[in-house]
Design a protein around this motif. Structure first.
Motif, PDB file in Angstrom:
ATOM      1  N   MET A   1       0.892  -1.152   0.000  1.00 13.29           N
ATOM      2  CA  MET A   1       0.000   0.000   0.000  1.00 13.29           C
ATOM      3  C   MET A   1       0.930   1.201   0.000  1.00 13.29           C
ATOM      4  SD  MET A   1      -2.896   1.280   2.764  1.00 13.29           S
ATOM      5  CE  MET A   1      -4.023  -0.083   2.445  1.00 13.29           C
ATOM      6  N   VAL A   2       0.778   2.108  -0.975  1.00 12.82           N
ATOM      7  CA  VAL A   2       1.761   3.170  -1.138  1.00 12.82           C
ATOM      8  C   VAL A   2       1.104   4.541  -1.038  1.00 12.82           C
ATOM      9  CG1 VAL A   2       3.295   1.740  -2.531  1.00 12.82           C
ATOM     10  CG2 VAL A   2       1.596   3.137  -3.667  1.00 12.82           C
ATOM     11  N   VAL A   3       1.854   5.457  -0.432  1.00 13.99           N
ATOM     12  CA  VAL A   3       1.449   6.858  -0.322  1.00 13.99           C
ATOM     13  C   VAL A   3       2.649   7.671  -0.797  1.00 13.99           C
ATOM     14  CG1 VAL A   3       0.607   8.673   1.207  1.00 13.99           C
ATOM     15  CG2 VAL A   3      -0.007   6.286   1.660  1.00 13.99           C
ATOM     16  N   TRP A   4       2.584   8.161  -2.018  1.00  5.56           N
ATOM     17  CA  TRP A   4       3.714   8.868  -2.623  1.00  5.56           C
ATOM     18  C   TRP A   4       3.299  10.288  -3.006  1.00  5.56           C
ATOM     19  CZ3 TRP A   4       7.025   5.252  -6.259  1.00  5.56           C
ATOM     20  CH2 TRP A   4       7.484   4.163  -5.505  1.00  5.56           C
ATOM     21  N   TYR A   5       4.147  11.244  -2.606  1.00  5.99           N
ATOM     22  CA  TYR A   5       3.927  12.652  -2.941  1.00  5.99           C
ATOM     23  C   TYR A   5       2.536  13.107  -2.491  1.00  5.99           C
ATOM     24  CZ  TYR A   5       7.813  11.411  -6.030  1.00  5.99           C
ATOM     25  OH  TYR A   5       9.003  10.924  -6.527  1.00  5.99           O
ATOM     26  N   SER A   6       2.104  12.639  -1.345  1.00  9.56           N
ATOM     27  CA  SER A   6       0.729  12.882  -0.891  1.00  9.56           C
ATOM     28  C   SER A   6       0.743  13.340   0.556  1.00  9.56           C
ATOM     29  CB  SER A   6      -0.113  11.608  -1.037  1.00  9.56           C
ATOM     30  OG  SER A   6      -0.145  11.168  -2.382  1.00  9.56           O
ATOM     31  N   ALA A   7      -0.186  14.197   0.926  1.00  9.34           N
ATOM     32  CA  ALA A   7      -0.202  14.768   2.269  1.00  9.34           C
ATOM     33  C   ALA A   7      -1.610  14.748   2.853  1.00  9.34           C
ATOM     34  CB  ALA A   7       0.328  16.206   2.242  1.00  9.34           C
ATOM     35  N   ASN A   8      -1.640  14.813   4.191  1.00  2.00           N
ATOM     36  CA  ASN A   8      -2.899  14.969   4.936  1.00  2.00           C
ATOM     37  C   ASN A   8      -3.875  13.825   4.714  1.00  2.00           C
ATOM     38  OD1 ASN A   8      -2.012  17.455   6.007  1.00  2.00           O
ATOM     39  ND2 ASN A   8      -2.773  18.552   4.225  1.00  2.00           N
TER      40      ASN A   8
ATOM     41  N   PHE B   1       5.660   4.898   2.476  1.00  2.52           N
ATOM     42  CA  PHE B   1       5.581   6.338   2.220  1.00  2.52           C
ATOM     43  C   PHE B   1       6.820   6.793   1.459  1.00  2.52           C
ATOM     44  CE2 PHE B   1       2.731   6.004   5.835  1.00  2.52           C
ATOM     45  CZ  PHE B   1       1.752   6.941   5.547  1.00  2.52           C
ATOM     46  N   MET B   2       6.610   7.685   0.495  1.00  2.00           N
ATOM     47  CA  MET B   2       7.713   8.357  -0.200  1.00  2.00           C
ATOM     48  C   MET B   2       7.322   9.822  -0.391  1.00  2.00           C
ATOM     49  SD  MET B   2      10.429   6.437  -1.435  1.00  2.00           S
ATOM     50  CE  MET B   2      10.808   6.915  -3.111  1.00  2.00           C
ATOM     51  N   TYR B   3       8.149  10.722   0.128  1.00  2.82           N
ATOM     52  CA  TYR B   3       7.942  12.161  -0.069  1.00  2.82           C
ATOM     53  C   TYR B   3       6.517  12.577   0.286  1.00  2.82           C
ATOM     54  CZ  TYR B   3      12.249  11.589  -2.785  1.00  2.82           C
ATOM     55  OH  TYR B   3      13.524  11.279  -3.181  1.00  2.82           O
ATOM     56  N   SER B   4       6.035  12.116   1.426  1.00  2.00           N
ATOM     57  CA  SER B   4       4.641  12.377   1.817  1.00  2.00           C
ATOM     58  C   SER B   4       4.610  12.869   3.256  1.00  2.00           C
ATOM     59  CB  SER B   4       3.799  11.098   1.665  1.00  2.00           C
ATOM     60  OG  SER B   4       3.731  10.706   0.313  1.00  2.00           O
ATOM     61  N   ARG B   5       4.100  14.061   3.467  1.00  6.39           N
ATOM     62  CA  ARG B   5       4.129  14.691   4.786  1.00  6.39           C
ATOM     63  C   ARG B   5       2.727  14.783   5.396  1.00  6.39           C
ATOM     64  NH1 ARG B   5       7.321  20.248   4.326  1.00  6.39           N
ATOM     65  NH2 ARG B   5       7.588  19.845   6.555  1.00  6.39           N
ATOM     66  N   TYR B   6       2.720  14.951   6.724  1.00  6.96           N
ATOM     67  CA  TYR B   6       1.495  15.268   7.480  1.00  6.96           C
ATOM     68  C   TYR B   6       0.409  14.207   7.321  1.00  6.96           C
ATOM     69  CZ  TYR B   6       3.830  19.812   7.352  1.00  6.96           C
ATOM     70  OH  TYR B   6       4.754  20.814   7.428  1.00  6.96           O
ATOM     71  N   ASN B   7       0.797  12.951   7.298  1.00  8.32           N
ATOM     72  CA  ASN B   7      -0.180  11.870   7.220  1.00  8.32           C
ATOM     73  C   ASN B   7      -0.369  11.238   8.597  1.00  8.32           C
ATOM     74  OD1 ASN B   7      -0.755  11.514   4.174  1.00  8.32           O
ATOM     75  ND2 ASN B   7       1.470  11.668   4.267  1.00  8.32           N
ATOM     76  N   LEU B   8      -1.514  10.605   8.789  1.00 12.97           N
ATOM     77  CA  LEU B   8      -1.849   9.928  10.040  1.00 12.97           C
ATOM     78  C   LEU B   8      -2.023   8.439   9.769  1.00 12.97           C
ATOM     79  CD1 LEU B   8      -2.773   9.832  13.041  1.00 12.97           C
ATOM     80  CD2 LEU B   8      -5.083  10.375  12.223  1.00 12.97           C
ATOM     81  N   VAL B   9      -1.318   7.602  10.548  1.00 15.58           N
ATOM     82  CA  VAL B   9      -1.389   6.143  10.421  1.00 15.58           C
ATOM     83  C   VAL B   9      -1.728   5.583  11.795  1.00 15.58           C
ATOM     84  CG1 VAL B   9      -0.146   4.047   9.751  1.00 15.58           C
ATOM     85  CG2 VAL B   9       0.386   6.233   8.636  1.00 15.58           C
ATOM     86  N   GLU B  10      -2.920   5.000  11.952  1.00 12.76           N
ATOM     87  CA  GLU B  10      -3.297   4.537  13.277  1.00 12.76           C
ATOM     88  C   GLU B  10      -4.203   3.309  13.214  1.00 12.76           C
ATOM     89  OE1 GLU B  10      -5.470   7.530  15.389  1.00 12.76           O
ATOM     90  OE2 GLU B  10      -7.039   7.694  13.871  1.00 12.76           O
ATOM     91  N   ASN B  11      -4.072   2.480  14.247  1.00 15.38           N
ATOM     92  CA  ASN B  11      -4.976   1.342  14.483  1.00 15.38           C
ATOM     93  C   ASN B  11      -4.990   0.336  13.342  1.00 15.38           C
ATOM     94  OD1 ASN B  11      -5.786   2.564  16.945  1.00 15.38           O
ATOM     95  ND2 ASN B  11      -7.296   3.794  15.859  1.00 15.38           N
ATOM     96  N   ASN B  12      -3.864   0.194  12.652  1.00 16.62           N
ATOM     97  CA  ASN B  12      -3.768  -0.803  11.589  1.00 16.62           C
ATOM     98  C   ASN B  12      -3.182  -2.097  12.136  1.00 16.62           C
ATOM     99  OD1 ASN B  12      -4.463   0.919   9.097  1.00 16.62           O
ATOM    100  ND2 ASN B  12      -2.892   2.128  10.115  1.00 16.62           N
TER     101      ASN B  12
END
Length: 441
Positions: A171-178, A195-206
């Protein structure tokens, strides 16, 4: 692409499948209306260009016939729910998927996607919800050639919630925020979350179990990772949570169990005058609790529990982990006392590195770590080292009681910060939050 070209693409899929055309039903559905499908199988490769709802009632299958993506959304405000989406194409260049999203405020929920290369692919798409889907990739493909369960590319303010994914690549989050990644369950994949180059993300309860890597953050600052369960990343490169040149992180309340490496830290934090904060994490039964790839600094480890890792801390290439801050952690191999019964060891916890440890100098010998022979050699090295041991970690206030998570009284700082933590960083405004809540249901 011109309209006639799109028509050319879709017609062969309908003819080959021999099923009723989903595209024809979509074209007949007015904007803002719901298309409720009767039980049965429909020919896929369908394009949606206006806001509608498609409800399969958990009895309808859409089959792409092995070509292209099953459904492509190029609109805002579309809902796809209760469908079985299957048999996408196999093109990684075209990102053949169960659902491709190229719009905003769409909802993809309660679907089963199997035999699709990618699950849900979002590009330059914001404020979408991907919720309660069950996603698996091409069963016969090797792991590295499977597609990703959910792919966010230059996409913002999305929510990926309560999905079950297995036999997918990443599961990828690239160049993505919030974005919010919460409540997902992943089994038998490569990177549970990358994650690659992705700021201000929330990862919880996985819940990430039996994957090659749990979570890996690369060049992705200001991410909150909390209350996740990560276990059995036990391959030769197995990592619970990895960090590369990543700064201003909050890593709290996670359980990292039975991994080859619990935490893997490479030049993190990277930005000057920043810290990474590790609090209330349980790091237990791993081969190595924390592996520092180099002699680095500015990480804060407080109130964590290091339990029965074969080796608590390793610093590759020499150096020390003592340029980081260690305070109030529980160490299962602490050998001190607590004579005043305040729950804190009377003497500091100190961990030393011995230059002549065979398993650290010879990578192939790591296979035998924990065997009686190497344990005897390690004991003899501690008893009479051939050279001056190197101090790796010093915790001046080691905590002696192994408490359950959240049993330790919260500090005043945490109590004051609680409202900010509970606030969802993916919400832009109260109005947007109300809209999302209505969509989620």
């Amino acid at each position: 692409m011109r309209p006639w070209a799109l028509l050319f693409l879709f017609l062969p899929a309908v003819a080959a499948a021999g099923y009723p055309s989903l595209q024809e039903l979509i074209d007949k559905t007015p904007e803002g209306e719901a298309l409720v499908l009767e039980p049965g199988t429909y020919a896929g490769r369908a394009l949606i260009i206006r806001p509608i709802t498609i409800d399969g009632q958990n009895k309808a299958t859409v089959d792409a016939g092995g070509k292209g993506s099953v459904i492509v959304i190029k609109s805002d405000g579309v809902t796809i729910k209760n469908l079985h989406l299957t048999n996408s194409g196999e093109s990684t260049n075209d990102l053949d998927s169960g659902v491709q999203v190229r719009g905003n405020f769409n909802v993809i929920k309660d679907n089963v996607m199997d035999n699709v290369l990618f699950g849900v692919d979002l590009q330059q798409s914001s404020n979408n919800i991907v919720k309660r889907n069950h996603i698996s990739s091409k069963e016969d493909f090797p792991l590295g050639q499977k597609g990703d369960s959910v792919r966010l590319w230059y996409s913002f303010d999305n929510k990926v919630l309560d999905n079950v994914t297995e036999n997918v690549r990443d599961m990828v989050v690239w160049y993505s925020a919030n974005n919010t990644i919460s409540g997902n369950h992943t089994r038998n994949g490569r990177y549970s979350l990358h994650f690659m180059y992705s700021r201000y993300n929330l990862v919880e309860n996985n819940d990430y179990v039996n994957n090659a890597v749990g979570i890996f953050l690369m060049y992705s600052d200001s991410v909150v990772v909390r209350n996740n369960h990560i276990a059995h990343a036990a391959g030769p490169t197995g990592i619970g949570i990895g960090f590369k040149e990543t700064s201003d992180l909050t890593i709290e309340g996670n359980q990292i169990l039975y991994c080859a490496n619990g935490l893997y830290i490479d030049v993190s934090p990277f930005q000057p005058d920043t810290t990474n904060r590790f609090t209330d994490n349980l790091i237990a039964y791993n081969g190595i609790g924390i592996r520092f790839l180099n002699d680095w600094h500015s990480n804060i480890f407080k109130d964590n529990r290091f339990v029965d890792n074969l080796t608590q801390i390793v610093v590759s290439g020499g150096g020390s982990a003592n340029r980081n801050h260690w305070e109030g952690n529980y160490w299962s191999d602490y050998e001190g006392f607590d004579q005043n019964d305040d729950g804190i060891g009377d003497s500091p916890y100190e961990l030393y590195a011995y230059a002549d440890r065979l398993w650290q100098n010879e990578p192939y010998a790591q296979f035998f770590k924990g065997s009686p022979l190497l344990e005897v050699l390690d004991f003899l090295e501690r008893l009479a080292p051939f050279s001056e041991p190197r101090l790796l970690v010093r915790d001046d206030k080691p905590y002696l009681r192994l408490l359950a998570q959240n049993e330790r009284p919260a500090s005043p700082e945490k109590q004051e910060a609680k409202p900010a933590v509970e606030q969802d960083p993916a919400d832009l405004s109260n109005a947007l939050d109300q809209l999302r809540k209505s969509l989620e249901n």
